[in-house]
Design a protein around this motif. Structure first.
Motif, PDB file in Angstrom:
ATOM      1  N   LEU A  23       0.929 -13.544   2.343  1.00  0.00           N
ATOM      2  CA  LEU A  23       1.674 -13.614   1.090  1.00  0.00           C
ATOM      3  C   LEU A  23       2.915 -14.487   1.213  1.00  0.00           C
TER       4      LEU A  23
ATOM      5  N   SER B  13      -0.346  -6.688 -10.389  1.00  0.00           N
ATOM      6  CA  SER B  13      -0.257  -6.746  -8.921  1.00  0.00           C
ATOM      7  C   SER B  13      -0.062  -5.384  -8.268  1.00  0.00           C
TER       8      SER B  13
ATOM      9  N   PRO C  56      -4.974  -8.824   0.719  1.00  0.00           N
ATOM     10  CA  PRO C  56      -5.044 -10.164   0.132  1.00  0.00           C
ATOM     11  C   PRO C  56      -5.872 -11.095   1.012  1.00  0.00           C
ATOM     12  N   VAL C  57      -6.387 -12.149   0.412  1.00  0.00           N
ATOM     13  CA  VAL C  57      -7.260 -13.065   1.153  1.00  0.00           C
ATOM     14  C   VAL C  57      -6.463 -13.970   2.092  1.00  0.00           C
TER      15      VAL C  57
ATOM     16  N   ASP D  14       4.303 -14.497  -4.399  1.00  0.00           N
ATOM     17  CA  ASP D  14       3.417 -13.366  -4.699  1.00  0.00           C
ATOM     18  C   ASP D  14       4.171 -12.071  -4.949  1.00  0.00           C
TER      19      ASP D  14
ATOM     20  N   TRP E 285      -0.955  -2.295  -1.132  1.00  0.00           N
ATOM     21  CA  TRP E 285      -1.407  -2.766   0.181  1.00  0.00           C
ATOM     22  C   TRP E 285      -0.207  -3.153   1.050  1.00  0.00           C
TER      23      TRP E 285
ATOM     24  N   GLU F 152      -7.218  -3.188  -1.473  1.00  0.00           N
ATOM     25  CA  GLU F 152      -7.787  -4.328  -0.758  1.00  0.00           C
ATOM     26  C   GLU F 152      -6.690  -5.245  -0.242  1.00  0.00           C
TER      27      GLU F 152
ATOM     28  N   THR G  21      -2.164  -3.282  -6.994  1.00  0.00           N
ATOM     29  CA  THR G  21      -2.935  -3.153  -5.760  1.00  0.00           C
ATOM     30  C   THR G  21      -2.297  -3.928  -4.620  1.00  0.00           C
ATOM     31  N   ARG G  22      -1.793  -5.113  -4.914  1.00  0.00           N
ATOM     32  CA  ARG G  22      -1.119  -5.927  -3.896  1.00  0.00           C
ATOM     33  C   ARG G  22       0.111  -5.199  -3.363  1.00  0.00           C
TER      34      ARG G  22
ATOM     35  N   HIS H  78       3.452 -13.266   7.082  1.00  0.00           N
ATOM     36  CA  HIS H  78       3.776 -13.660   5.714  1.00  0.00           C
ATOM     37  C   HIS H  78       4.912 -14.684   5.699  1.00  0.00           C
TER      38      HIS H  78
END
Length: 476
Positions: free
Chosen positions: A257, A441, A253-254, A371, A447, A251, A443-444, A292
């Motif tokens: 970063l 982290s 990030p919202v 992050d 991504w 997924e 998954t982050r 970012h």
């Protein structure tokens, strides 16, 4: 430790166009019935036979067993559900594969075929993967080059160079297109250094994400299992299988970063070469272009943390040698010295849990306002492919430390760290960068790796080792 292999029957013609396909594509086509696992495995075994003499990646090749396992995948009533259906994989020579002997790279062990698979091997097989062979490692998996008496494993991008270590055989196999996915593990960079040397993508997960011990005691909490791959999607799929999680696209990030960048070497006197700096700069440029925030910020690795890492490296090797029942007389001189120092460290009580916890706490504070951390991986090109086992303990450890100062801290902290190819490369060899994140982290990082891969696509295989294929089976 000579590689053992039975050969494909001459009457069985392999479809070489299947070599070089990503693991996710192979699995999708086998699940749908568009491909059979047997034809996929046969093609990869044929390619292995063509290139193995030049790279020396495998200690054991399981031709007959792999074809039988592939046939079982084809006939499985669950084939359409298997996330790695028919994907040929290689397994590092320090975990159990049922019916095979795990040597940890040593000739001094007592051969005992495993009666059951290690948990990570069991999970790969349950997902439909087929184990085609067991890959070479340096003795006790403690060095940044992969070699042993009578054999030197070589980098497919330049066979005069090492594929690094200790997961060097696995990395060489993936970079040469022999398998699209390979198991490895990482106690001080043993996944990330081979990935950097061979132009691959990998992730050392954080503590507790992938279960199952590495060796006798996981080097007192530093070592973790993972996979080596040529695409972020393959890496994500392989890691999900090892972690016992559903395979899913990471997924986003919202929000954009905050990414810290540090190129300062933790080892005094070691300087990053121009290619390594260019790789970092290229990624920084793309991250900023993607929206970012990128800032300069150096993590502080205290002397106590550095000492704690070395102490666990020494003691872990001694614990592994003891668990394997290795005869010191039969061990390589460099490893014998290493284990002897480790035994002294253990008896002196220098392996202290509070050292790792204090450093983990410090790094938790570091990630309070960022992050992700972006760093180099290695200081220059891979070490030469030579019989490093003929050199002493000091020559090996000095060469390792000067080449690879940016990886081991994250093993002590138990935090996830991902390596991916980036930048212009080093005179025909790949160059890479490392992303590190706080606990949880993974998954982050996956991504972010996918985003960089889309913006800065890399060549997926060493070009000389990839046979003629459709354009869709390559990148770069």
């Amino acid at each position: 430790m000579d590689a053992s292999a039975d050969r494909l029957p001459a009457s069985e013609v392999a479809d070489r166009s299947l070599v070089g396909l990503p693991a996710t594509e192979i699995a999708a086509r086998v699940r749908s019935g568009g491909l059979s696992a047997v034809e996929v495995v046969r093609a990869h075994l044929a390619h292995l036979a063509d290139v193995e003499a030049r790279i020396g990646a495998f200690r054991v090749v399981r031709t007959a067993a792999a074809l039988a396992e592939a046939a079982a995948v084809d006939s499985s009533p669950r084939r359409a559900e298997l996330p790695l259906a028919g994907v040929p994989v290689a397994v590092k020579d320090n975990v159990a594969v049922a019916g095979e002997v795990a040597t940890d790279g040593s000739r001094a062990h007592v051969p005992r075929p495993a009666t059951a698979d290690h948990p990570v091997v069991a999970r790969l097989r349950a997902a439909g993967a087929v184990v085609v062979g067991i890959t070479r490692v340096p003795e006790l998996c403690i060095y940044a080059a992969t070699d042993a008496p009578g054999t030197v494993t070589r980098n497919p991008w330049d066979t005069a160079r090492s594929p690094a270590g200790s997961s060097g055989g696995s990395a060489a196999a993936v970079a040469a297109g022999v398998v699209p996915l390979a198991h490895g593990n990482d106690g001080m960079g043993s996944l990330r250094l081979p990935a950097a040397a061979c132009g691959l993508v990998t992730l050392k997960p954080g503590r507790g994400v992938v279960p199952g011990p590495v060796g006798a005691n996981s080097w007192f909490g530093m070592a973790e299992h993972g996979v080596l791959a040529t695409t972020t999607a393959d890496l994500a799929a392989g890691l999900a299988v090892l972690a016992g999680r559903p395979v899913a696209e990471p997924e986003a990030p919202v929000a954009p970063l905050r990414i810290a960048v540090s190129t300062r070497s933790p080892v005094p006197g070691v300087r990053l070469d121009a290619a390594g700096r260019a790789a970092v700069d290229a990624v920084v440029g793309e991250l900023r272009a993607a929206g970012h925030t990128v800032l300069r910020k150096d993590p502080v690795v205290l002397p106590g943390a550095a000492l704690g890492t070395v102490v666990r490296w020494l003691a872990g090797a001694d614990a592994d040698a003891e668990a394997l029942g290795l005869d010191p007389v039969g061990m390589e001189p460099r490893s014998r010295t290493h284990a002897r120092l480790g035994r002294w460290v253990r008896r002196a009580g220098l392996v202290r849990p509070r050292t790792a916890e204090a450093f983990r706490g410090r790094m938790t504070s570091f990630f309070a306002d960022v992050d992700v951390l972006l760093t180099p991986v290695v200081a220059g090109p891979p070490l030469p492919a030579r019989p490093w086992h003929e050199r002493g303990f000091l020559a090996n450890t000095t060469a390792n430390a000067r080449w690879a100062p940016w990886t081991s801290a994250w093993n002590l902290a138990g935090l996830p760290a991902l390596v991916l190819p980036a930048g212009p490369g080093r005179a025909g060899l790949p160059s890479s960068v490392q992303f590190v994140g706080p606990a949880g982290s993974e998954t982050r990082l996956l991504w972010l790796s996918g985003e960089v891969e889309r913006r800065l696509p890399w060549r997926r295989h060493a070009p000389v080792f990839v046979p003629d294929q459709p354009a869709g089976s390559r990148s770069g």
